[in-house]
Design a protein around this motif. Structure first.
Motif: not given
Length: 265
Positions: A76-80, A111-112, A117-122, A128-131
């Motif tokens: 298994q990969s680290e991501g898996q 969570s941070q 890894e979220r596609p909309d992070f940038k 997102i950090y406020a949430e």
């Protein structure tokens, strides 16, 4: 369908067999307590479920999905592994809080990191950090620590540290919350404090696995109890079956020793 199915889990360290053909299942919203003497394999089982250790063989399924198959030799990969680990929240015996972070920082950290890894992070980083911060504050408030969010672990009592650890384990909304002897490092007063929090989670139908030496608590809160000895499941059943109608001699001996230690006989 069970939320968790563990089938024929085995684990060795060198020549020492620590888990020997462990199989059990857990339904959603149930509380499973695992009891047994030190060295019986309880903690290793939790660590295998949470992929802090890799089983040598066996199958682990969550919600019907196979997240580990010892017969599949593809590594298994680290991501898996990270994704599989998200199914479980683990509360450690000795808190394992990061000393350089405040209580709120400890709860927010996973969570941070996951958010990156979220596609909309940038594009949505600040939002997102406020949430995440709002989520962390809400969890600490639920733990009765709204006035301790900015304190560092060394400024908190053992019971407060463990409540921070519980909030941290809940942060990524796991399917199953696991506790590894959550009160063993605490004095009796702080033990009661933490057990009340766990009881409130049980009342809210949180699916949980609790490794514990608190027999009265296991009797009162659990839907199901497993007794482990020498890396095996020796007996399992409802609290009434295990504590009041014990069949296995080793279970009887363990419970008798516990009662002697507690001065109950």
């Amino acid at each position: 369908m069970p939320i968790l199915e563990a089938e024929h889990i085995c684990k060795s360290f060198g020549k020492t067999e620590v888990l020997k053909d462990i199989s059990f299942s857990l339904e959603k919203s149930q509380v499973l307590s695992i009891i047994g003497s030190s060295g019986s394999g309880k903690t290793t089982l939790l660590r295998c479920l949470n992929f802090l250790e890799t089983p040598d063989s066996g199958i682990i399924k969550v919600n019907g999905e196979t997240i580990f198959d010892g017969g599949n030799k593809t590594k298994q990969s680290e991501g898996q592994i990270r994704n599989s680990r998200l199914h479980f929240g683990l509360v450690f015996q000795s808190f394992n809080l990061f000393p350089q972070y405040t209580a709120l920082g400890n709860v927010m950290l996973a969570s941070q990191l996951h958010a990156k890894e979220r596609p909309d992070f940038k594009e949505r980083k600040k939002e997102i950090y406020a949430e995440i911060e709002e989520m962390g504050k809400d969890l600490l408030d639920q733990m009765g620590l709204s006035d301790r969010m900015d304190n560092y672990p060394h400024q908190l009592s053992g019971g407060q540290c463990q409540r921070v650890a519980i909030a941290r384990a809940l942060a990524l909304k796991p399917d199953i919350l696991c506790f590894d002897e959550p009160t063993s490092a605490l004095d009796p007063e702080l033990t009661g404090e933490v057990l009340r929090v766990i009881k409130s989670l049980a009342d809210k139908k949180m699916t949980m696995i609790i490794v514990t030496h608190e027999m009265a608590f296991a009797h009162d809160v659990s839907d199901f109890v497993i007794f482990m000895d020498d890396g095996r499941i020796m007996e399992q059943g409802t609290p009434q079956q295990l504590f009041e109608n014990t069949h296995e001699e080793r279970t009887k001996q363990f419970l008798h020793r516990y009662q002697q230690d507690q001065g109950q006989i």
